[in-house]
Design a protein around this motif. Structure first.
Motif, short mmCIF file in Angstrom:
data_model
loop_
_atom_site.label_atom_id
_atom_site.label_comp_id
_atom_site.label_asym_id
_atom_site.label_seq_id
_atom_site.Cartn_x
_atom_site.Cartn_y
_atom_site.Cartn_z
N ARG A 98 0.82 -1.22 0.00
CA ARG A 98 0.00 0.00 0.00
C ARG A 98 0.85 1.27 0.00
O ARG A 98 0.33 2.36 0.21
CB ARG A 98 -0.89 0.02 1.23
N SER A 99 2.16 1.12 -0.21
CA SER A 99 3.07 2.26 -0.13
C SER A 99 3.63 2.66 -1.48
O SER A 99 3.98 1.81 -2.29
CB SER A 99 4.24 1.93 0.80
N ARG A 100 3.76 3.96 -1.67
CA ARG A 100 4.46 4.48 -2.84
C ARG A 100 5.95 4.31 -2.60
O ARG A 100 6.44 4.61 -1.52
CB ARG A 100 4.16 5.96 -3.04
N GLU A 101 6.65 3.84 -3.64
CA GLU A 101 8.10 3.69 -3.54
C GLU A 101 8.73 4.13 -4.84
O GLU A 101 8.15 3.98 -5.91
CB GLU A 101 8.49 2.24 -3.25
N GLY A 102 9.95 4.67 -4.73
CA GLY A 102 10.69 5.05 -5.92
C GLY A 102 10.12 6.29 -6.58
O GLY A 102 9.42 7.09 -5.97
N PRO A 103 10.41 6.47 -7.87
CA PRO A 103 10.00 7.69 -8.57
C PRO A 103 8.49 7.74 -8.84
O PRO A 103 7.89 6.73 -9.20
CB PRO A 103 10.78 7.62 -9.88
N TRP A 104 7.93 8.92 -8.64
CA TRP A 104 6.54 9.21 -8.98
C TRP A 104 6.52 10.53 -9.73
O TRP A 104 7.41 11.37 -9.54
CB TRP A 104 5.68 9.32 -7.72
#
Length: 120
Positions: A98-104
Motif C-alpha cells: 500500500r506504499s508508494r516507492e521510488g519515482p513518482w
C-alpha cells in the motif's frame, strides 16, 4: 466488450480461443478512453497510447509479453511492486503493497509535467 458496474464500457477488443488478441481499448469509469494497444496471447505486447481522462494524450509506452518497458517500471518489478497510472489524478509510480516507492510523477491537465518526486 466489458462494462463498469454502472453500465459504462470499460474495455473492448476481441478474443480468440479465450485470449485477448489484436487491438484493445480501455475506458475510465466515467467513459473516456484511457489506453489502447495490441494484445498477443492475452498479454499487452507492442506500442500502447495512454490518455488523461480529459482526452489529452499522456504518452506512448511499449509492452513486451505483458510488461511495461520503462526503466522505472522495471525497477518497480524488481522491488516486487506494481507500476500504476492514475488517469484521473494524472500521476504514475510504483506501489509496493500500500506504499508508494521510488519515482513518482504528476502532470497538469495540459499534459505538461507538474511534479516529480521519489518515495523511500
Amino acid at each position: 466488450m466489458h462494462y463498469h458496474r454502472r453500465g459504462i464500457k470499460s474495455a473492448e477488443g476481441r478474443y480468440h480461443r479465450g485470449q485477448r488478441v489484436g487491438v484493445w481499448r480501455f475506458y475510465h469509469k466515467e467513459g473516456p478512453k484511457v489506453r489502447e494497444g495490441p494484445y498477443v496471447e492475452d498479454r499487452p505486447h507492442g506500442r500502447f497510447v495512454e490518455w488523461f481522462t480529459n482526452g489529452r494524450k499522456w504518452h506512448e509506452v511499449r509492452f513486451v509479453e505483458g510488461e511495461r518497458q520503462t526503466p522505472e517500471a522495471k525497477a518497480c518489478r524488481e522491488r516486487r511492486g506494481e507500476w500504476v497510472q492514475d488517469y484521473e489524478k494524472r500521476e504514475q509510480g510504483c506501489m509496493v503493497g500500500r506504499s508508494r516507492e521510488g519515482p513518482w510523477a504528476g502532470w497538469h491537465e495540459t499534459a505538461k509535467p507538474a511534479w516529480r518526486g521519489r518515495y523511500l
